[in-house]
Scaffold this motif. Structure first.
Motif, PDB file in Angstrom:
ATOM      1  N   PRO A   1      16.058   4.401   2.221  1.00  0.00           N
ATOM      2  CA  PRO A   1      16.180   4.630   3.431  1.00  0.00           C
ATOM      3  C   PRO A   1      17.150   5.392   4.348  1.00  0.00           C
ATOM      4  O   PRO A   1      17.156   5.379   5.489  1.00  0.00           O
ATOM      5  CB  PRO A   1      16.049   3.071   3.806  1.00  0.00           C
ATOM      6  CG  PRO A   1      15.814   2.444   2.476  1.00  0.00           C
ATOM      7  CD  PRO A   1      16.346   3.152   1.507  1.00  0.00           C
TER       8      PRO A   1
ATOM      9  N   ILE B   1      10.660   8.779   1.679  1.00  0.00           N
ATOM     10  CA  ILE B   1       9.624   8.048   0.603  1.00  0.00           C
ATOM     11  C   ILE B   1       9.053   8.822  -0.478  1.00  0.00           C
ATOM     12  O   ILE B   1       8.989  10.132  -0.282  1.00  0.00           O
ATOM     13  CB  ILE B   1       8.420   7.348   1.418  1.00  0.00           C
ATOM     14  CG1 ILE B   1       7.478   8.100   2.148  1.00  0.00           C
ATOM     15  CG2 ILE B   1       9.079   6.452   2.475  1.00  0.00           C
ATOM     16  CD1 ILE B   1       6.389   7.673   2.798  1.00  0.00           C
TER      17      ILE B   1
ATOM     18  N   GLN C   1      10.936   4.085  -1.710  1.00  0.00           N
ATOM     19  CA  GLN C   1      11.862   4.415  -0.706  1.00  0.00           C
ATOM     20  C   GLN C   1      13.477   4.573  -1.036  1.00  0.00           C
ATOM     21  O   GLN C   1      13.722   3.737  -1.732  1.00  0.00           O
ATOM     22  CB  GLN C   1      11.596   3.713   0.445  1.00  0.00           C
ATOM     23  CG  GLN C   1      12.278   2.332   0.320  1.00  0.00           C
ATOM     24  CD  GLN C   1      12.218   1.336   1.673  1.00  0.00           C
ATOM     25  OE1 GLN C   1      11.852   1.920   2.982  1.00  0.00           O
ATOM     26  NE2 GLN C   1      12.280   0.166   1.579  1.00  0.00           N
TER      27      GLN C   1
ATOM     28  N   LYS D   1      16.493   3.357  -5.104  1.00  0.00           N
ATOM     29  CA  LYS D   1      15.339   3.268  -4.810  1.00  0.00           C
ATOM     30  C   LYS D   1      14.717   1.708  -4.697  1.00  0.00           C
ATOM     31  O   LYS D   1      15.335   0.968  -5.598  1.00  0.00           O
ATOM     32  CB  LYS D   1      14.193   3.804  -5.644  1.00  0.00           C
ATOM     33  CG  LYS D   1      14.415   5.310  -5.814  1.00  0.00           C
ATOM     34  CD  LYS D   1      13.747   6.126  -4.585  1.00  0.00           C
ATOM     35  CE  LYS D   1      14.006   7.538  -4.504  1.00  0.00           C
ATOM     36  NZ  LYS D   1      13.075   7.938  -5.511  1.00  0.00           N
TER      37      LYS D   1
ATOM     38  N   PRO E   1       8.376   7.621   6.358  1.00  0.00           N
ATOM     39  CA  PRO E   1       9.529   6.677   6.485  1.00  0.00           C
ATOM     40  C   PRO E   1       9.958   6.530   7.687  1.00  0.00           C
ATOM     41  O   PRO E   1      10.037   7.635   8.515  1.00  0.00           O
ATOM     42  CB  PRO E   1      10.728   7.407   5.498  1.00  0.00           C
ATOM     43  CG  PRO E   1      10.160   8.875   5.486  1.00  0.00           C
ATOM     44  CD  PRO E   1       8.925   9.135   5.788  1.00  0.00           C
TER      45      PRO E   1
END
Length: 492
Positions: A69, A48, A67, A77, A43
């Motif tokens: 973030p 991830i 992911q 997600k 990531p």
């Protein structure tokens, strides 16, 4: 922000509500991590986990993966999108699948894709929660066009689980078989037994529930995640993740296993599978959520999350978590599932003379120096021999691998810096000369024995990136070769 401080509200707030200043600070924190890999998908920030789909479309390979973030935890997600010409040099591009409607309000969960009529057709699980935090799982669709734009279907593809199954209903895997399109979905019965549910696509584009695959309950635990299917040499191979599998019935050491079931035949009208046998496909510390890709020219490909649910990692403190494995080819040898790096992995090798490792044979060991943190080490282990691979980290080894080709037994040991343990033991063909290929990428190892007959993967966290390796004794190993590895696009 450490995991203990992550409230439910923080994990599931809309992406647009995250402040730019927070994201900038997180990027700087992640960039400073000493455990960032050089050649694996990882990531930019945050976490991830499951790979979702791997497809050759519009003259490029397209990879989608889950992911979050905004931190090294499981939250709201989405799917990240990357492309590659060769399966190893990946570049992030637009086309992420974001959670932005009533059906995926609490996450766009794992799914898969098929190339159909000049587009990439996605199917994924929408996760929504009500006021009592009850889960509602819906199978949703989206399409990626040749112009790179992604559009979601306006209506769900499969609105609810079939009668007799709970809302633990996720991770659709699309596949074609004998001219018909099907999907497998992980499921659970009210008595907390897992199942893999088979659906068939109808001419009106709706989906008809066929049946659960005829897998014994003891093969499924209390829930099945990430089901896949492929057909090789007249055999059927299922790859899936049964949670809660009885360890007295099937031996594994990780919190949840990722296993293969090999069967002799598959009946798509009933879900019947004949003559089933199980296998653990990777004996390492960190391996889960494998996604298969059935291709015309490259056979069956596999990519996995080198991580586990309910497991912490030292990188959490640096603001990131999770990497994906290299892309592997899945084959059968005497009904045994083998995983081996796709040949295009050679594109990662640095071939300039000044970048080549220095390999020397001494009286008591082979030494490999001038390593740059990410490298491939290959050699032949003679029959009836024992060898040890050392990756030094100051005055001790950060990774230690023992291999005994006489007994066909191996052991790998790492420093115990997370809650996944420090030791794994495994078997491989005994009494034979075998090829060894070890890939190291700063904090990742992928070990392939006897052309993928045995695979051992995981994470390790030394004080410094590896710059040297030793093989002892020198008489056990021959044809020692090594290359430093580097991506040509700046990495992810």
């Amino acid at each position: 922000m450490k995991e203990a401080t992550w409230s439910t509200a923080a994990r599931y707030q809309p992406y647009s509500s995250w402040a730019p200043d927070y994201i900038m600070k997180l990027k700087a924190q992640v960039a400073a991590s000493k455990w960032r890999t050089k050649t694996h998908v990882q990531p930019d920030t945050g976490l991830i986990n499951d790979p979702c789909s791997l497809n050759f479309f519009n003259n490029k390979w397209h990879l989608y993966y889950q992911q979050f973030p905004f931190g090294p935890v499981h939250g709201l997600k989405s799917w990240a999108h990357a492309v590659s010409k060769d399966l190893f040099n990946w570049r992030r591009v637009p086309g992420d699948l974001l959670p932005d409607n009533e059906y995926d309000s609490h996450g766009a969960y794992t799914g898969s894709a098929l190339v159909t009529h000049g587009t990439l057709r996605l199917m994924y699980t929408g996760n929504a929660r009500d006021d009592q935090w009850h889960r509602h799982s819906t199978q949703l669709g989206a399409v990626l066009g040749a112009d790179g734009r992604l559009f979601k279907d306006p209506k769900p593809l499969i609105l609810t689980p079939p009668t007799g199954y709970t809302q633990e209903f996720r991770d659709p895997f699309l596949f074609n078989y004998e001219g018909q399109t099907y999907v497998l979905i992980g499921g659970q019965r009210p008595d907390h037994t897992g199942a893999i549910l088979l659906y068939a696509k109808q001419t009106d584009k709706s989906w008809r529930f066929v049946a659960p695959l005829s897998i014994p309950d003891e093969f499924c635990g209390y829930m099945v995640e990430c089901p896949n299917i492929t057909f090789i040499n007249g055999k059927v191979v299922l790859v899936y993740c049964p949670q809660g599998l009885d360890q007295d019935f099937f031996e594994y050491e990780n919190v949840y296993p990722n296993i293969a079931l090999v069967a002799d035949s598959f009946d798509p009208t009933t879900g019947n599978l004949t003559h089933q046998r199980l296998q653990n496909i990777d004996k390492g510390f960190d391996f889960y959520a494998t996604r298969l890709a059935n291709t015309d020219d490259d056979g069956t490909l596999a990519i996995s999350w080198l991580g586990l649910p309910d497991t912490t990692y030292p990188t959490d403190d640096d603001g990131w978590a999770g990497v994906l494995s290299y892309v592997r080819q899945l084959t059968l040898r005497d009904d045994h599932v083998c995983l081996y790096p796709h040949p295009a992995i050679k594109s990662l090798r640095e071939t300039a003379v000044e970048n080549l490792p220095v390999i020397q044979q001494h009286d008591d060991e082979w030494t490999v120096t001038n390593l740059e943190g990410a490298f491939e080490l290959a050699f032949t282990l003679a029959a009836g021999q024992k060898t040890t691979i050392h990756l030094p980290d100051g005055d001790h080894d950060q990774l230690l691998i023992h291999l005994d080709s006489d007994s066909g037994q191996g052991m790998i040991q790492r420093e115990n810096r997370n809650n996944g343990g420090s030791l794994r033991q495994f078997g491989f063909p005994a009494g034979e000369t075998v090829e060894i290929r070890l890939f190291i990428d700063v904090s990742v190892f992928e070990l392939f024995i006897d052309q993928g007959y045995r695979v051992v993967s995981g994470r390790f966290f030394g004080n410094e990136a590896p710059t040297a390796a030793r093989i002892t004794p020198p008489s056990a190993a021959s044809d020692v070769a090594s290359w430093n590895l580097k991506k040509d696009n700046g990495g992810l």
